[in-house]
Write an enzyme that holds these catalytic residues in place. Structure first.
Site, PDB file in Angstrom:
ATOM      1  N   LYS A  22      40.612  34.251  50.432  1.00  0.00           N
ATOM      2  CA  LYS A  22      41.625  33.298  49.974  1.00  0.00           C
ATOM      3  C   LYS A  22      42.957  33.967  49.650  1.00  0.00           C
ATOM      4  O   LYS A  22      43.998  33.345  49.802  1.00  0.00           O
ATOM      5  CB  LYS A  22      41.116  32.423  48.841  1.00  0.00           C
ATOM      6  CG  LYS A  22      40.949  33.102  47.515  1.00  0.00           C
ATOM      7  CD  LYS A  22      40.417  32.121  46.485  1.00  0.00           C
ATOM      8  CE  LYS A  22      39.725  32.841  45.358  1.00  0.00           C
ATOM      9  NZ  LYS A  22      40.453  33.994  44.784  1.00  0.00           N
ATOM     10  N   ARG A  97      40.099  28.439  37.618  1.00  0.00           N
ATOM     11  CA  ARG A  97      38.779  29.033  37.825  1.00  0.00           C
ATOM     12  C   ARG A  97      37.736  28.418  36.902  1.00  0.00           C
ATOM     13  O   ARG A  97      36.561  28.760  37.004  1.00  0.00           O
ATOM     14  CB  ARG A  97      38.852  30.529  37.527  1.00  0.00           C
ATOM     15  CG  ARG A  97      38.901  31.413  38.760  1.00  0.00           C
ATOM     16  CD  ARG A  97      39.024  32.842  38.265  1.00  0.00           C
ATOM     17  NE  ARG A  97      38.571  33.829  39.188  1.00  0.00           N
ATOM     18  CZ  ARG A  97      39.363  34.508  40.000  1.00  0.00           C
ATOM     19  NH1 ARG A  97      40.641  34.237  40.047  1.00  0.00           N
ATOM     20  NH2 ARG A  97      38.863  35.459  40.766  1.00  0.00           N
ATOM     21  N   ARG A 136      36.542  46.225  50.829  1.00  0.00           N
ATOM     22  CA  ARG A 136      37.922  46.287  50.334  1.00  0.00           C
ATOM     23  C   ARG A 136      38.212  47.535  49.508  1.00  0.00           C
ATOM     24  O   ARG A 136      39.364  47.912  49.323  1.00  0.00           O
ATOM     25  CB  ARG A 136      38.234  45.064  49.458  1.00  0.00           C
ATOM     26  CG  ARG A 136      38.355  43.792  50.225  1.00  0.00           C
ATOM     27  CD  ARG A 136      39.217  42.793  49.477  1.00  0.00           C
ATOM     28  NE  ARG A 136      38.764  42.546  48.129  1.00  0.00           N
ATOM     29  CZ  ARG A 136      38.603  41.333  47.603  1.00  0.00           C
ATOM     30  NH1 ARG A 136      38.820  40.275  48.332  1.00  0.00           N
ATOM     31  NH2 ARG A 136      38.233  41.179  46.360  1.00  0.00           N
ATOM     32  N   ARG A 138      38.325  48.276  46.286  1.00  0.00           N
ATOM     33  CA  ARG A 138      39.222  48.299  45.135  1.00  0.00           C
ATOM     34  C   ARG A 138      38.468  48.823  43.932  1.00  0.00           C
ATOM     35  O   ARG A 138      37.255  48.853  43.907  1.00  0.00           O
ATOM     36  CB  ARG A 138      39.738  46.892  44.830  1.00  0.00           C
ATOM     37  CG  ARG A 138      41.020  46.570  45.512  1.00  0.00           C
ATOM     38  CD  ARG A 138      41.768  45.427  44.836  1.00  0.00           C
ATOM     39  NE  ARG A 138      40.935  44.457  44.205  1.00  0.00           N
ATOM     40  CZ  ARG A 138      40.905  43.176  44.568  1.00  0.00           C
ATOM     41  NH1 ARG A 138      41.616  42.769  45.594  1.00  0.00           N
ATOM     42  NH2 ARG A 138      40.154  42.330  43.901  1.00  0.00           N
ATOM     43  N   ARG A 149      30.987  39.074  39.576  1.00  0.00           N
ATOM     44  CA  ARG A 149      32.076  38.147  39.901  1.00  0.00           C
ATOM     45  C   ARG A 149      31.544  36.935  40.662  1.00  0.00           C
ATOM     46  O   ARG A 149      31.995  35.813  40.452  1.00  0.00           O
ATOM     47  CB  ARG A 149      33.152  38.870  40.709  1.00  0.00           C
ATOM     48  CG  ARG A 149      33.857  39.953  39.908  1.00  0.00           C
ATOM     49  CD  ARG A 149      34.791  40.759  40.768  1.00  0.00           C
ATOM     50  NE  ARG A 149      35.981  39.986  41.107  1.00  0.00           N
ATOM     51  CZ  ARG A 149      36.698  40.168  42.192  1.00  0.00           C
ATOM     52  NH1 ARG A 149      36.362  41.079  43.060  1.00  0.00           N
ATOM     53  NH2 ARG A 149      37.758  39.431  42.418  1.00  0.00           N
TER      54      ARG A 149
HETATM   55  P1  AMP Z   1      41.153  37.740  41.927  1.00  0.00           P
HETATM   56  O1  AMP Z   1      42.050  38.706  42.598  1.00  0.00           O
HETATM   57  O2  AMP Z   1      41.639  36.312  42.039  1.00  0.00           O
HETATM   58  O3  AMP Z   1      39.726  37.872  42.364  1.00  0.00           O
HETATM   59  O4  AMP Z   1      41.191  38.076  40.365  1.00  0.00           O
HETATM   60  C1  AMP Z   1      40.795  39.339  39.881  1.00  0.00           C
HETATM   61  C2  AMP Z   1      40.344  39.226  38.434  1.00  0.00           C
HETATM   62  O5  AMP Z   1      41.412  38.754  37.612  1.00  0.00           O
HETATM   63  C3  AMP Z   1      39.218  38.237  38.183  1.00  0.00           C
HETATM   64  O6  AMP Z   1      37.941  38.807  38.446  1.00  0.00           O
HETATM   65  C4  AMP Z   1      39.412  37.912  36.710  1.00  0.00           C
HETATM   66  O7  AMP Z   1      38.953  38.945  35.889  1.00  0.00           O
HETATM   67  C5  AMP Z   1      40.934  37.871  36.595  1.00  0.00           C
HETATM   68  N1  AMP Z   1      41.464  36.516  36.865  1.00  0.00           N
HETATM   69  C6  AMP Z   1      42.284  36.138  37.878  1.00  0.00           C
HETATM   70  N2  AMP Z   1      42.566  34.826  37.815  1.00  0.00           N
HETATM   71  C7  AMP Z   1      41.913  34.355  36.730  1.00  0.00           C
HETATM   72  C8  AMP Z   1      41.763  33.077  36.143  1.00  0.00           C
HETATM   73  N3  AMP Z   1      42.367  31.997  36.664  1.00  0.00           N
HETATM   74  N4  AMP Z   1      40.994  32.966  35.028  1.00  0.00           N
HETATM   75  C9  AMP Z   1      40.379  34.035  34.497  1.00  0.00           C
HETATM   76  N5  AMP Z   1      40.457  35.259  35.009  1.00  0.00           N
HETATM   77  C10 AMP Z   1      41.203  35.436  36.124  1.00  0.00           C
END
Ligand code: AMP
Length: 194
Positions: A22, A97, A136, A138, A149
């Site tokens: 995404k 989320r 990836r 990371r 996750r």
């Molecule tokens: P992502 O790159 O979208 O997978 O986000 C990486 C990490 O950032 C997630 O695993 C969460 O720890 C935090 N994070 C990002 N967006 C949110 C959100 N809307 N609510 C809570 N945590 C978030």
């Protein structure tokens, strides 16, 4: 067809588990719509890298694959959506989320007489997700954290699919295709406006 609301601005949410692509798609779709891609994960990673107060607060939570609390995220998103570039529309990647975040987003938009135009759900088989995310490399992508996750996604984020389906905003896209094919499916799901 996705009808634009008050103006020609399009406000889209991309929903999908970690590894669904995404983030990549948000960039592509935003570019073709001429709007900003807004990634909360990216914003938080930047905050961590900069060592800002926000970054220091969320660092460990992110490293553990947990969600940052709804109140903190509400502040982050409220401020970002108030920025000039977001007025012409946006593709949101990684927010909301939780159901509470979905309510917050609705509230933020309501206050300025705006609404979401569509929520695109990128669907990928579970078995493929872990492999994709491991590819990836990371810092937050150890297998244990990925599984955490995914568990968090199923528990907290998946209910949003039913929530947005009920509101007739949901568009389902098969994420088990090439990046280009997924991008095309998203454009099709948005009624060719992308
Ligand atoms: P992502 O790159 O979208 O997978 O986000 C990486 C990490 O950032 C997630 O695993 C969460 O720890 C935090 N994070 C990002 N967006 C949110 C959100 N809307 N609510 C809570 N945590 C978030």
């Amino acid at each position: 067809m996705v009808a634009a609301s008050s103006s020609s601005a399009l406000r889209i949410v991309l929903l999908g588990p970690p590894g669904s692509g995404k983030g990549t798609q948000a960039g592509t779709v935003a570019e073709s719509l001429g709007v900003s891609a807004i990634s909360t994960g990216e914003m938080l990673r930047e905050a961590v890298a900069a060592g800002s107060p926000l970054g220091l607060r969320v660092n460990e939570i992110m490293a553990a694959g947990e969600l940052v609390d709804d109140e903190t995220m509400a502040d982050v998103v409220r401020e970002r959506l108030a920025a000039e570039d977001a007025q012409k529309g946006f593709v949101l990647d990684g927010y909301p989320r939780t159901l509470s975040q979905a309510a917050t987003l609705q509230e933020i938009l309501d206050r300025s007489g705006k609404r979401l135009d569509a929520v695109v759900q990128i669907d990928v088989p579970e078995s493929e997700l872990v492999n994709r995310v491991l590819g990836r490399h990371r810092a937050d992508d150890t297998e244990e954290v990925i599984r955490q996750r995914l568990a968090v996604y199923h528990e907290q984020t998946e209910p949003l699919i039913a929530f947005y389906r009920e509101g007739s905003l949901l568009r389902d896209v098969d994420g088990h295709q090439s990046i280009e094919e997924v991008a095309k499916s998203i454009r099709d799901a948005l009624g060719g406006e992308g």
